[in-house]
Scaffold this motif. Structure first.
Motif, PDB file in Angstrom:
ATOM      1  N   TYR A   2       0.834  -1.192   0.000  1.00  0.00           N
ATOM      2  CA  TYR A   2       0.000   0.000   0.000  1.00  0.00           C
ATOM      3  C   TYR A   2       0.877   1.253   0.000  1.00  0.00           C
ATOM      4  O   TYR A   2       2.020   1.223   0.424  1.00  0.00           O
ATOM      5  CB  TYR A   2      -0.914   0.013   1.231  1.00  0.00           C
ATOM      6  CG  TYR A   2      -1.907  -1.117   1.224  1.00  0.00           C
ATOM      7  CD1 TYR A   2      -3.012  -1.067   0.396  1.00  0.00           C
ATOM      8  CD2 TYR A   2      -1.731  -2.225   2.038  1.00  0.00           C
ATOM      9  CE1 TYR A   2      -3.929  -2.099   0.380  1.00  0.00           C
ATOM     10  CE2 TYR A   2      -2.638  -3.261   2.027  1.00  0.00           C
ATOM     11  CZ  TYR A   2      -3.737  -3.194   1.191  1.00  0.00           C
ATOM     12  OH  TYR A   2      -4.632  -4.214   1.165  1.00  0.00           O
ATOM     13  N   LYS A   3       0.325   2.362  -0.448  1.00  0.00           N
ATOM     14  CA  LYS A   3       1.063   3.623  -0.466  1.00  0.00           C
ATOM     15  C   LYS A   3       1.111   4.267   0.904  1.00  0.00           C
ATOM     16  O   LYS A   3       1.956   5.090   1.166  1.00  0.00           O
ATOM     17  CB  LYS A   3       0.429   4.583  -1.459  1.00  0.00           C
ATOM     18  CG  LYS A   3       0.579   4.137  -2.892  1.00  0.00           C
ATOM     19  CD  LYS A   3      -0.003   5.155  -3.829  1.00  0.00           C
ATOM     20  CE  LYS A   3       0.137   4.704  -5.265  1.00  0.00           C
ATOM     21  NZ  LYS A   3      -0.400   5.685  -6.194  1.00  0.00           N
ATOM     22  N   TYR A   4       0.173   3.912   1.770  1.00  0.00           N
ATOM     23  CA  TYR A   4       0.150   4.483   3.114  1.00  0.00           C
ATOM     24  C   TYR A   4      -0.456   3.480   4.087  1.00  0.00           C
ATOM     25  O   TYR A   4      -1.064   2.498   3.703  1.00  0.00           O
ATOM     26  CB  TYR A   4      -0.623   5.796   3.157  1.00  0.00           C
ATOM     27  CG  TYR A   4      -2.074   5.669   2.740  1.00  0.00           C
ATOM     28  CD1 TYR A   4      -3.057   5.349   3.669  1.00  0.00           C
ATOM     29  CD2 TYR A   4      -2.461   5.856   1.424  1.00  0.00           C
ATOM     30  CE1 TYR A   4      -4.379   5.219   3.290  1.00  0.00           C
ATOM     31  CE2 TYR A   4      -3.783   5.727   1.043  1.00  0.00           C
ATOM     32  CZ  TYR A   4      -4.735   5.410   1.981  1.00  0.00           C
ATOM     33  OH  TYR A   4      -6.034   5.286   1.607  1.00  0.00           O
ATOM     34  N   ARG A   5      -0.242   3.767   5.380  1.00  0.00           N
ATOM     35  CA  ARG A   5      -0.787   2.917   6.445  1.00  0.00           C
ATOM     36  C   ARG A   5      -1.302   3.828   7.548  1.00  0.00           C
ATOM     37  O   ARG A   5      -0.647   4.805   7.911  1.00  0.00           O
ATOM     38  CB  ARG A   5       0.315   2.005   6.988  1.00  0.00           C
ATOM     39  CG  ARG A   5      -0.176   1.057   8.059  1.00  0.00           C
ATOM     40  CD  ARG A   5       0.929   0.188   8.617  1.00  0.00           C
ATOM     41  NE  ARG A   5       1.801   1.024   9.454  1.00  0.00           N
ATOM     42  CZ  ARG A   5       3.113   0.923   9.488  1.00  0.00           C
ATOM     43  NH1 ARG A   5       3.743   0.064   8.721  1.00  0.00           N
ATOM     44  NH2 ARG A   5       3.816   1.695  10.285  1.00  0.00           N
ATOM     45  N   LEU A   6      -2.484   3.525   8.073  1.00  0.00           N
ATOM     46  CA  LEU A   6      -3.052   4.258   9.209  1.00  0.00           C
ATOM     47  C   LEU A   6      -3.075   3.336  10.416  1.00  0.00           C
ATOM     48  O   LEU A   6      -3.547   2.203  10.339  1.00  0.00           O
ATOM     49  CB  LEU A   6      -4.471   4.736   8.898  1.00  0.00           C
ATOM     50  CG  LEU A   6      -4.609   5.773   7.788  1.00  0.00           C
ATOM     51  CD1 LEU A   6      -6.081   6.061   7.519  1.00  0.00           C
ATOM     52  CD2 LEU A   6      -3.889   7.047   8.166  1.00  0.00           C
ATOM     53  N   ASN A   7      -2.574   3.816  11.535  1.00  0.00           N
ATOM     54  CA  ASN A   7      -2.610   3.085  12.807  1.00  0.00           C
ATOM     55  C   ASN A   7      -3.488   3.870  13.765  1.00  0.00           C
ATOM     56  O   ASN A   7      -3.259   5.059  13.992  1.00  0.00           O
ATOM     57  CB  ASN A   7      -1.206   2.943  13.402  1.00  0.00           C
ATOM     58  CG  ASN A   7      -0.304   2.083  12.555  1.00  0.00           C
ATOM     59  OD1 ASN A   7      -0.744   1.125  11.938  1.00  0.00           O
ATOM     60  ND2 ASN A   7       0.965   2.422  12.518  1.00  0.00           N
ATOM     61  N   PRO A  22       6.098  13.083  -1.253  1.00  0.00           N
ATOM     62  CA  PRO A  22       6.756  13.335  -2.538  1.00  0.00           C
ATOM     63  C   PRO A  22       8.143  13.963  -2.436  1.00  0.00           C
ATOM     64  O   PRO A  22       9.014  13.667  -3.246  1.00  0.00           O
ATOM     65  CB  PRO A  22       5.808  14.278  -3.272  1.00  0.00           C
ATOM     66  CG  PRO A  22       4.585  14.397  -2.458  1.00  0.00           C
ATOM     67  CD  PRO A  22       4.800  13.727  -1.150  1.00  0.00           C
ATOM     68  N   THR A  23       8.372  14.818  -1.458  1.00  0.00           N
ATOM     69  CA  THR A  23       9.689  15.453  -1.357  1.00  0.00           C
ATOM     70  C   THR A  23      10.464  15.051  -0.108  1.00  0.00           C
ATOM     71  O   THR A  23      11.682  15.107  -0.101  1.00  0.00           O
ATOM     72  CB  THR A  23       9.549  16.995  -1.355  1.00  0.00           C
ATOM     73  OG1 THR A  23       8.717  17.384  -0.257  1.00  0.00           O
ATOM     74  CG2 THR A  23       8.956  17.482  -2.654  1.00  0.00           C
ATOM     75  N   GLN A  24       9.796  14.627   0.963  1.00  0.00           N
ATOM     76  CA  GLN A  24      10.466  14.317   2.223  1.00  0.00           C
ATOM     77  C   GLN A  24      10.796  12.841   2.380  1.00  0.00           C
ATOM     78  O   GLN A  24      11.475  12.463   3.315  1.00  0.00           O
ATOM     79  CB  GLN A  24       9.602  14.765   3.401  1.00  0.00           C
ATOM     80  CG  GLN A  24       9.370  16.244   3.454  1.00  0.00           C
ATOM     81  CD  GLN A  24       8.452  16.631   4.596  1.00  0.00           C
ATOM     82  OE1 GLN A  24       8.087  15.801   5.424  1.00  0.00           O
ATOM     83  NE2 GLN A  24       8.070  17.885   4.636  1.00  0.00           N
ATOM     84  N   GLY A  25      10.298  11.990   1.502  1.00  0.00           N
ATOM     85  CA  GLY A  25      10.548  10.560   1.629  1.00  0.00           C
ATOM     86  C   GLY A  25       9.560   9.927   2.600  1.00  0.00           C
ATOM     87  O   GLY A  25       8.447  10.403   2.783  1.00  0.00           O
ATOM     88  N   LYS A  26       9.983   8.851   3.249  1.00  0.00           N
ATOM     89  CA  LYS A  26       9.100   8.151   4.185  1.00  0.00           C
ATOM     90  C   LYS A  26       8.879   8.998   5.432  1.00  0.00           C
ATOM     91  O   LYS A  26       9.835   9.443   6.062  1.00  0.00           O
ATOM     92  CB  LYS A  26       9.693   6.805   4.574  1.00  0.00           C
ATOM     93  CG  LYS A  26       9.732   5.831   3.433  1.00  0.00           C
ATOM     94  CD  LYS A  26      10.280   4.497   3.880  1.00  0.00           C
ATOM     95  CE  LYS A  26      10.283   3.532   2.726  1.00  0.00           C
ATOM     96  NZ  LYS A  26      10.804   2.216   3.106  1.00  0.00           N
ATOM     97  N   THR A  27       7.611   9.211   5.772  1.00  0.00           N
ATOM     98  CA  THR A  27       7.291  10.034   6.943  1.00  0.00           C
ATOM     99  C   THR A  27       6.233   9.359   7.796  1.00  0.00           C
ATOM    100  O   THR A  27       5.485   8.501   7.327  1.00  0.00           O
ATOM    101  CB  THR A  27       6.758  11.424   6.533  1.00  0.00           C
ATOM    102  OG1 THR A  27       5.584  11.244   5.758  1.00  0.00           O
ATOM    103  CG2 THR A  27       7.776  12.207   5.745  1.00  0.00           C
TER     104      THR A  27
END
Length: 107
Positions: A2-7, A22-27
């Motif tokens: 997945y492109k994102y994960r919510l916890n 898009p500019t900061q990488g994994k956050t």
């Protein structure tokens, strides 16, 4: 993947979202005291700003140290003609790499 994960942390009312920015990488962005309507909005757009969050980013690799400044008087550079290191070089000759000539050998 997945492109994102919510916890969802129900005991604290916190929602954590992990995504590729898009500019900061994994956050990772954590939002405190999220209401049900805000949680619904996060399912639609996990990057939505709520004004209740704080962010963590992956540690960026350290920048390489800057090169040491070259000294006007030789600076460890060797003349390709006389092989001396205790001589001065013009800026133009310093750029020539291994073919550089000291100020004594140029003329």
């Amino acid at each position: 993947r997945y492109k994102y994960r919510l916890n969802f942390y129900l005991s604290t009312g916190t929602v954590g979202s992990c995504l590729e920015h898009p500019t900061q990488g994994k956050t990772q962005l954590f939002r405190r005291d999220v209401t049900i309507s805000e949680a619904e909005a996060l399912f639609k757009n996990p990057r939505q700003h709520t004004g209740k969050g704080y962010q963590r980013t992956s540690a960026a690799p350290p920048a390489p140290p800057p090169p040491p400044p070259q000294q006007q008087q030789g600076g460890g550079l060797q003349c390709s003609i006389c092989k001396r290191r205790d001589v001065a070089f013009s800026k133009n000759q310093k750029r020539k790499g291994m073919a550089r000539k000291c100020t004594r050998c140029v003329g």
